[in-house]
Design an enzyme around this catalytic site. Structure first.
Site, PDB file in Angstrom:
ATOM      1  N   LEU A 161       0.828  -1.200   0.000  1.00 16.59           N
ATOM      2  CA  LEU A 161       0.000   0.000   0.000  1.00 16.59           C
ATOM      3  C   LEU A 161       0.868   1.258   0.000  1.00 16.59           C
ATOM      4  CD1 LEU A 161      -3.293   0.614   1.792  1.00 16.59           C
ATOM      5  CD2 LEU A 161      -1.432   2.211   2.250  1.00 16.59           C
ATOM      6  N   GLN A 177       2.269   2.166  -3.364  1.00 13.08           N
ATOM      7  CA  GLN A 177       1.301   2.806  -4.239  1.00 13.08           C
ATOM      8  C   GLN A 177       0.923   4.199  -3.751  1.00 13.08           C
ATOM      9  OE1 GLN A 177       0.327   1.846  -7.110  1.00 13.08           O
ATOM     10  NE2 GLN A 177      -1.223   3.418  -7.479  1.00 13.08           N
ATOM     11  N   GLU A 178       0.811   4.370  -2.450  1.00 10.03           N
ATOM     12  CA  GLU A 178       0.355   5.638  -1.885  1.00 10.03           C
ATOM     13  C   GLU A 178       1.363   6.770  -2.086  1.00 10.03           C
ATOM     14  OE1 GLU A 178      -2.122   7.082  -0.556  1.00 10.03           O
ATOM     15  OE2 GLU A 178      -3.546   5.561   0.040  1.00 10.03           O
ATOM     16  N   SER A 179       2.596   6.559  -1.677  1.00  8.34           N
ATOM     17  CA  SER A 179       3.553   7.660  -1.612  1.00  8.34           C
ATOM     18  C   SER A 179       4.866   7.381  -2.320  1.00  8.34           C
ATOM     19  CB  SER A 179       3.870   7.987  -0.144  1.00  8.34           C
ATOM     20  OG  SER A 179       4.566   6.902   0.464  1.00  8.34           O
ATOM     21  N   TYR A 225      -5.708   1.596  -8.182  1.00  7.42           N
ATOM     22  CA  TYR A 225      -5.038   1.548  -6.886  1.00  7.42           C
ATOM     23  C   TYR A 225      -5.106   0.140  -6.284  1.00  7.42           C
ATOM     24  CZ  TYR A 225      -4.298   2.875  -1.925  1.00  7.42           C
ATOM     25  OH  TYR A 225      -3.853   2.980  -0.638  1.00  7.42           O
TER      26      TYR A 225
END
Length: 647
Positions: A494, A497-499, A606
């Site tokens: 996660l 993908q997020e940051s 996402y």
């Protein structure tokens, strides 16, 4: 890489930087501040301020950018000699290509095709839709046939601008676009809420531009006026049906039922417009609407949603037919290649199974979500490819000595991420896979992990999955996930993908840090776990960000039957939206199908990426084969207590 090698590599990097005139340490803080003000002045087209700050930066290391920001506000008044002087002076650089992009837009606007046609082939990135439209317009005016290329390009009316609008006009006037092309563009403009393009196209068709504008902006009034007379009125009415369905599918259906005088194809178009909006809400009647759209010419988005709804219904015959009806370029996308294989498998044994195997093999080497699923359909699990020859210190030193990468480091240090990324990616264009791995390692040494991941992801033959899937801050992450009983591979998947591991990352909606925690979520979780005196600035602290992010993930997944697919979707789109999507299920649904049919495009991408990431991380952490299909599992229609509490 062994510890002595690391020291040697670091020494070589420092030596390379010491020899370079571009090291950002040579600039003072005052210089950097003046540069930032210069950049702001250029963005505001304030030529006087740009001159003022540029004059203070005579010896600045990023001299090309100083010149660019000085010239950019007065591009329209510059002489050709000045423009060509800049391009010659900095030829081959990222900022010269950016300036050529700016000049080409101006040349297209002025219809200076002599200079445009000379300069356009020199534009290396070729990533500007407006320029692509101008290039086709230039060719149309020379009598060349470009209709097929234009149809492939003109798919997003909201971004057409003057260039693409003029191209459509020229295509119509030259006879390369017929009426059906224009009607298709009109419907696409209505579908994407692009009022300006719709008005221009309707005028080309001889209809009322105000009527189609009303259909997009005030659909209830447009529908109240009735179907009207003639095709132009009918098409405007059909656009209004789609826009009305965005707010009320039931009212749109009622209006279509009451409409008289529409041809059979126009009725099918109306159903397609309604079905698309119903697809976004996953309404139970949506499949029926799509069936009533048979015979309608569909947009690319409509084609895909028609297929997704058939997937949710597990109507494999319809899935197969819908995918085969797609244009070749769309049909060859990894997602539709995979689902066509599944539809063939579900339909019949024997030859169909052989065809499915061929389809899976065509995408199994891809490291994306559907490449992994195809690999499993071929009977193999997901493993980490063996690393190749380690990057040598001298290879990293060569990267460190590269002026483009040095400019990139300077911009990253100044938090100019856009400029830093542009410089970095510009240099990668010229490099081999070995150099990509060396650049990724250089990024790792400078703690620019997003560039490490992005750069390493580009290699195909020589690979290093420790670069592609890093696990920084494991001293904090491991105890946090272990205490909660949380899957560390999923958490890192996660974060990737997020940051992309940018600690100071800030989203456009205010999410912060590695795990992109929203301030409101941070406060809620802090209260739940007893973290006293929480303030928003704490989200930028690595330890606090991981503490709050992992606890939130644990709370969300705990209320979603342990489903990583559902929890990932909830983390991105919010538990409330996830609850509404889940409520549309009438029974258990395969996790991959649920992921493919998520209504929000951002969330759909996402979830797929996070789940693929998590599978690779698990393979790295556990050093054994993994199954993405097992990780996806299935999802069931059940309430969400966490979502209810957060609403």
């Amino acid at each position: 890489m062994s510890s002595p090698s690391k020291w040697i590599a670091r020494a070589l990097v420092l030596a390379a930087c010491a020899l370079s005139p571009l090291v950002h340490g040579a600039d003072t803080r005052a210089d950097d501040d003046a540069f930032l003000l210069l950049r702001d002045a250029a963005r505001q087209d304030d030529a006087a301020k740009a001159d003022f700050y540029a004059d203070r930066l005579g010896t600045y290391s990023a001299a090309a950018y100083v010149d660019y920001y000085r010239l950019k506000p007065r591009l329209r008044e510059l002489g050709e000699e000045q423009i060509r002087g800049f391009l010659t002076r900095y030829e081959g650089s990222a900022i010269a290509d950016r300036f050529r992009n700016d000049w080409l837009l101006e040349l297209g606007r002025k219809r200076d095709w002599l200079n445009f046609d000379e300069q356009y082939p020199l534009f290396a990135l070729n990533d500007d839709t407006q320029l692509k439209c101008y290039a086709l317009l230039s060719r149309v005016l020379k009598g060349q046939r470009v209709a097929a290329e234009a149809r492939a390009l003109l798919v997003a009316p909201s971004g057409y601008g003057e260039a693409c609008g003029s191209l459509i006009t020229a295509l119509a006037q030259s006879g390369q676009f017929g009426a059906e092309d224009l009607w298709a563009q009109l419907r696409l403009s209505g579908e994407t809420n692009a009022t300006g393009p719709a008005r221009r196209i309707m005028l080309l068709l001889g209809g009322s531009d105000s009527r189609v504008a009303q259909a997009i902006d005030l659909p209830a009034l447009a529908l109240a006026r009735g179907v009207g007379v003639g095709r132009a009125d009918h098409e405007a009415y059909l656009v209004a049906l789609g826009r009305m369905a965005k707010s009320s599918v039931k009212l749109a259906v009622l209006a279509l039922h009451k409409a008289t005088g529409l041809t059979a194809q126009e009725q099918a178009i109306g159903w397609a417009n309604i079905a698309l909006q119903a697809s976004y809400s996953l309404a139970p009647e949506t499949a029926g609407y799509w069936r009533q759209s048979n015979g309608a010419p569909l947009s690319l988005d409509q084609m895909q949603w028609k297929t997704r709804i058939a997937l949710r219904e597990q109507s494999w015959g319809e899935v197969k037919a819908d995918i085969l009806a797609m244009p070749a370029a769309l049909r060859e996308d990894a997602a539709w290649t995979y689902w066509l294989g599944r539809a063939l498998q579900a339909g019949a044994p024997g030859q169909a199974s052989t065809e499915a195997t061929q389809l899976y093999r065509s995408i199994a080497e891809q490291s994306n979500f559907y490449g992994l699923l195809a690999t499993e359909e071929l009977g193999r699990q997901i493993t980490i490819p063996p690393a190749g020859r380690a990057v040598a210190p001298a290879e990293i030193a060569a990267i460190a000595a590269n002026p483009g990468f040095q400019r990139s480091l300077k911009f990253f240090a100044m938090r100019l991420r856009f400029e830093g990324t542009r410089e970095w990616n510009w240099e990668l264009r010229k490099m081999s896979e070995r150099e990509h791995l060396a650049a990724a390692e250089f990024a790792r040494q400078n703690n620019i992990l997003d560039r490490m991941v992005n750069t390493s992801d580009r290699t195909r033959v020589e690979v290093d999955y420790t670069q592609r899937y890093p696990s920084p801050h494991d001293d904090i992450m491991h105890p946090a996930t272990q205490t909660l009983g949380l899957d560390k591979a999923w958490v890192y998947g996660l974060i990737r993908q997020e940051s992309r591991f940018i600690m100071d990352a800030q989203s456009h909606v205010g999410a912060s840090g590695l795990m992109q925690v929203m301030p409101s979520t941070g406060r809620w979780v802090a209260k739940k776990i007893g973290l006293a005196d929480f303030v928003q600035d704490m989200l930028s602290d690595v330890r606090t960000n991981i503490l709050l992010g992992t606890n939130y993930m644990n709370m969300v997944i705990g209320g979603l039957d342990g489903s990583q697919v559902l929890a990932t979707a909830a983390y991105n789109a919010g538990p409330g939206r996830l609850r509404s999507w889940r409520a549309t299920l009438t029974g258990p649904l395969e996790g991959a199908i649920f992921a493919e049919t998520i209504p929000f495009s951002e969330t759909r991408v996402y979830v797929k990426n996070v789940m693929a990431n998590a599978t690779y991380y698990a393979a790295l952490f556990e050093n054994k084969p993994q199954s993405l299909k097992a990780r996806l599992g299935s999802v069931a229609p059940k309430g969400n207590a966490v979502a209810a509490e957060l609403q």
